[in-house]
Design a protein around this motif. Structure first.
Motif, PDB file in Angstrom:
ATOM      1  N   LYS A  94     -16.041  -6.958  -4.498  1.00 22.62           N
ATOM      2  CA  LYS A  94     -16.388  -6.351  -3.214  1.00 22.62           C
ATOM      3  C   LYS A  94     -16.664  -7.443  -2.186  1.00 22.62           C
ATOM      4  N   LEU A  95     -16.166  -7.253  -0.977  1.00 25.30           N
ATOM      5  CA  LEU A  95     -16.437  -8.179   0.109  1.00 25.30           C
ATOM      6  C   LEU A  95     -17.788  -7.820   0.705  1.00 25.30           C
ATOM      7  N   ASP A  96     -18.765  -8.730   0.575  1.00 25.45           N
ATOM      8  CA  ASP A  96     -20.133  -8.453   1.003  1.00 25.45           C
ATOM      9  C   ASP A  96     -20.628  -9.513   1.965  1.00 25.45           C
ATOM     10  N   LEU A  97     -21.600  -9.119   2.776  1.00 26.98           N
ATOM     11  CA  LEU A  97     -22.289 -10.075   3.631  1.00 26.98           C
ATOM     12  C   LEU A  97     -23.148 -10.956   2.745  1.00 26.98           C
ATOM     13  N   LEU A  98     -22.920 -12.259   2.818  1.00 22.58           N
ATOM     14  CA  LEU A  98     -23.693 -13.206   2.025  1.00 22.58           C
ATOM     15  C   LEU A  98     -24.894 -13.710   2.813  1.00 22.58           C
ATOM     16  N   GLU A  99     -24.635 -14.086   4.059  1.00 16.92           N
ATOM     17  CA  GLU A  99     -25.704 -14.613   4.911  1.00 16.92           C
ATOM     18  C   GLU A  99     -25.231 -14.623   6.352  1.00 16.92           C
ATOM     19  N   LYS A 100     -26.150 -14.933   7.248  1.00 14.57           N
ATOM     20  CA  LYS A 100     -25.810 -15.048   8.668  1.00 14.57           C
ATOM     21  C   LYS A 100     -26.241 -16.427   9.138  1.00 14.57           C
ATOM     22  N   VAL A 101     -25.381 -17.073   9.901  1.00 14.23           N
ATOM     23  CA  VAL A 101     -25.705 -18.389  10.454  1.00 14.23           C
ATOM     24  C   VAL A 101     -25.480 -18.334  11.962  1.00 14.23           C
ATOM     25  N   ARG A 102     -26.028 -19.318  12.633  1.00 14.43           N
ATOM     26  CA  ARG A 102     -25.847 -19.379  14.083  1.00 14.43           C
ATOM     27  C   ARG A 102     -24.883 -20.495  14.420  1.00 14.43           C
ATOM     28  N   THR A 103     -23.960 -20.228  15.258  1.00 14.00           N
ATOM     29  CA  THR A 103     -22.944 -21.099  15.848  1.00 14.00           C
ATOM     30  C   THR A 103     -21.707 -21.247  14.967  1.00 14.00           C
ATOM     31  N   ARG A 104     -20.627 -21.456  15.633  1.00 14.03           N
ATOM     32  CA  ARG A 104     -19.332 -21.644  14.992  1.00 14.03           C
ATOM     33  C   ARG A 104     -19.349 -22.864  14.090  1.00 14.03           C
ATOM     34  N   LYS A 105     -19.899 -23.969  14.589  1.00 12.76           N
ATOM     35  CA  LYS A 105     -19.920 -25.218  13.826  1.00 12.76           C
ATOM     36  C   LYS A 105     -20.666 -25.041  12.504  1.00 12.76           C
ATOM     37  N   VAL A 106     -21.819 -24.409  12.556  1.00 13.51           N
ATOM     38  CA  VAL A 106     -22.606 -24.183  11.343  1.00 13.51           C
ATOM     39  C   VAL A 106     -21.848 -23.268  10.378  1.00 13.51           C
ATOM     40  N   ALA A 107     -21.172 -22.262  10.897  1.00 14.98           N
ATOM     41  CA  ALA A 107     -20.412 -21.341  10.047  1.00 14.98           C
ATOM     42  C   ALA A 107     -19.309 -22.082   9.302  1.00 14.98           C
ATOM     43  N   LEU A 108     -18.585 -22.943   9.986  1.00 13.63           N
ATOM     44  CA  LEU A 108     -17.504 -23.694   9.334  1.00 13.63           C
ATOM     45  C   LEU A 108     -18.063 -24.639   8.280  1.00 13.63           C
ATOM     46  N   GLU A 109     -19.136 -25.316   8.622  1.00 14.64           N
ATOM     47  CA  GLU A 109     -19.777 -26.218   7.649  1.00 14.64           C
ATOM     48  C   GLU A 109     -20.260 -25.445   6.430  1.00 14.64           C
ATOM     49  N   ARG A 110     -20.812 -24.264   6.659  1.00 10.49           N
ATOM     50  CA  ARG A 110     -21.329 -23.455   5.552  1.00 10.49           C
ATOM     51  C   ARG A 110     -20.203 -22.950   4.656  1.00 10.49           C
ATOM     52  N   LEU A 111     -19.073 -22.555   5.244  1.00  7.41           N
ATOM     53  CA  LEU A 111     -17.925 -22.149   4.424  1.00  7.41           C
ATOM     54  C   LEU A 111     -17.528 -23.264   3.475  1.00  7.41           C
ATOM     55  N   VAL A 112     -17.446 -24.473   4.000  1.00  8.89           N
ATOM     56  CA  VAL A 112     -17.052 -25.615   3.175  1.00  8.89           C
ATOM     57  C   VAL A 112     -18.114 -25.888   2.112  1.00  8.89           C
ATOM     58  N   GLU A 113     -19.388 -25.843   2.463  1.00  7.25           N
ATOM     59  CA  GLU A 113     -20.474 -26.046   1.488  1.00  7.25           C
ATOM     60  C   GLU A 113     -20.372 -25.037   0.342  1.00  7.25           C
ATOM     61  N   LEU A 114     -20.121 -23.780   0.681  1.00  5.90           N
ATOM     62  CA  LEU A 114     -20.020 -22.738  -0.342  1.00  5.90           C
ATOM     63  C   LEU A 114     -18.834 -22.969  -1.274  1.00  5.90           C
ATOM     64  N   ILE A 115     -17.713 -23.388  -0.719  1.00  5.29           N
ATOM     65  CA  ILE A 115     -16.530 -23.672  -1.541  1.00  5.29           C
ATOM     66  C   ILE A 115     -16.791 -24.870  -2.444  1.00  5.29           C
ATOM     67  N   VAL A 116     -17.404 -25.920  -1.915  1.00  4.60           N
ATOM     68  CA  VAL A 116     -17.714 -27.105  -2.713  1.00  4.60           C
ATOM     69  C   VAL A 116     -18.644 -26.724  -3.867  1.00  4.60           C
ATOM     70  N   LYS A 117     -19.661 -25.930  -3.567  1.00  4.14           N
ATOM     71  CA  LYS A 117     -20.589 -25.492  -4.611  1.00  4.14           C
ATOM     72  C   LYS A 117     -19.876 -24.639  -5.658  1.00  4.14           C
ATOM     73  N   ALA A 118     -19.023 -23.722  -5.217  1.00  7.60           N
ATOM     74  CA  ALA A 118     -18.296 -22.848  -6.141  1.00  7.60           C
ATOM     75  C   ALA A 118     -17.348 -23.653  -7.034  1.00  7.60           C
ATOM     76  N   ALA A 119     -16.729 -24.698  -6.492  1.00  9.91           N
ATOM     77  CA  ALA A 119     -15.799 -25.521  -7.266  1.00  9.91           C
ATOM     78  C   ALA A 119     -16.528 -26.282  -8.369  1.00  9.91           C
ATOM     79  N   ASP A 120     -17.786 -26.596  -8.151  1.00 11.14           N
ATOM     80  CA  ASP A 120     -18.623 -27.225  -9.171  1.00 11.14           C
ATOM     81  C   ASP A 120     -17.965 -28.468  -9.786  1.00 11.14           C
ATOM     82  N   GLY A 121     -17.379 -29.288  -8.919  1.00 10.52           N
ATOM     83  CA  GLY A 121     -16.787 -30.546  -9.375  1.00 10.52           C
ATOM     84  C   GLY A 121     -15.384 -30.431  -9.939  1.00 10.52           C
TER      85      GLY A 121
END
Length: 181
Positions: A94-121
Motif C-alpha cells: 500500500k502507498l502510505d504517507l510516511l512523513e511530512k517535510v518542509r521544502t523541496r530541497k529537504v524532500a529530495l534529500e530525505r528521499l535519497v536518505e530513505l533509499i540509502v537506508k533501505a539499501a542497507d549497504g
C-alpha cells in the motif's frame, strides 16, 4: 486475467508495488523465460524482487489529493502555505504517507536518505525515477543517488501514468530501487 486465455499457463502475481515495480517484475520474468527458465522459475524470479524493492516518493502539493477527496481543502491549503511536502512509501503493498517535510530541497534529500537506508549497504540491481513533469528534480536525485550508492549504469526515467498523475499532480517524484541479493 488468466481465464481470458484458456489453455495458456498464466500465473497472476500480486506485485505489492505499482508503476516500475510491476514493470521490473514482468521484465524479470520475461528475461528468465528467455534464458530457458521454467514457468515456475520465472514466477519465482519475479516474486524474488518483492522483498528487495523499495519505493519512496514526494509530492509537490496536496492540491490534487484534495481535489480527489483524499485530504481536506483546508489541510491542502495549509500544507501549501507552509511548503510541506509529503513523503510516501510502499508499505505492505500500500502507498502510505510516511512523513511530512518542509521544502523541496529537504524532500529530495530525505528521499535519497530513505533509499540509502533501505539499501542497507547492498548494491542496486535496478532503479527507476518516476515523475510527473519533473525532470529537473529527477536529474538532482539521480546525481545524489549516484554519489551515495553503487547504482546501475542505466536508471530508468519515466512518467507516472495518468491514473496516478491525476491524484498526485505536477512535481511528483518517485524513486524505486531493487537491491542485489
Amino acid at each position: 486475467a488468466a481465464e481470458e486465455f484458456p489453455g495458456k499457463l498464466i500465473t497472476v502475481i500480486d506485485s505489492e508495488f505499482l508503476t516500475m515495480g510491476q514493470a521490473f517484475m514482468a521484465i524479470t520474468a520475461a528475461q528468465a523465460l528467455e534464458a530457458g527458465a521454467s514457468h515456475q522459475e520465472a514466477v519465482d524470479a519475479a516474486n524474488s524482487l518483492i522483498n528487495r524493492m523499495h519505493l519512496y516518493g514526494s509530492l509537490s502539493t496536496l492540491k490534487y489529493l484534495a481535489l480527489g477527496g483524499r485530504v481536506s481543502n483546508l489541510a491542502a491549503s495549509m500544507a501549501n502555505m507552509l511548503n510541506i511536502r509529503p513523503i510516501l512509501a510502499m508499505i505492505n503493498g500500500k502507498l502510505d504517507l510516511l512523513e511530512k517535510v518542509r521544502t523541496r530541497k529537504v524532500a529530495l534529500e530525505r528521499l535519497v536518505e530513505l533509499i540509502v537506508k533501505a539499501a542497507d549497504g547492498k548494491p542496486i540491481e535496478r532503479a527507476a525515477l518516476v515523475h510527473v513533469l519533473n525532470l529537473e528534480e529527477v536529474e538532482i536525485v539521480e546525481k545524489m543517488l549516484r554519489d551515495k550508492l553503487a547504482m546501475p549504469d542505466e536508471i530508468v526515467v519515466t512518467d507516472f501514468g495518468p491514473g496516478l498523475s491525476v491524484h498526485t499532480g505536477v512535481g511528483t517524484l518517485g524513486v524505486l530501487v531493487i537491491t542485489k541479493q
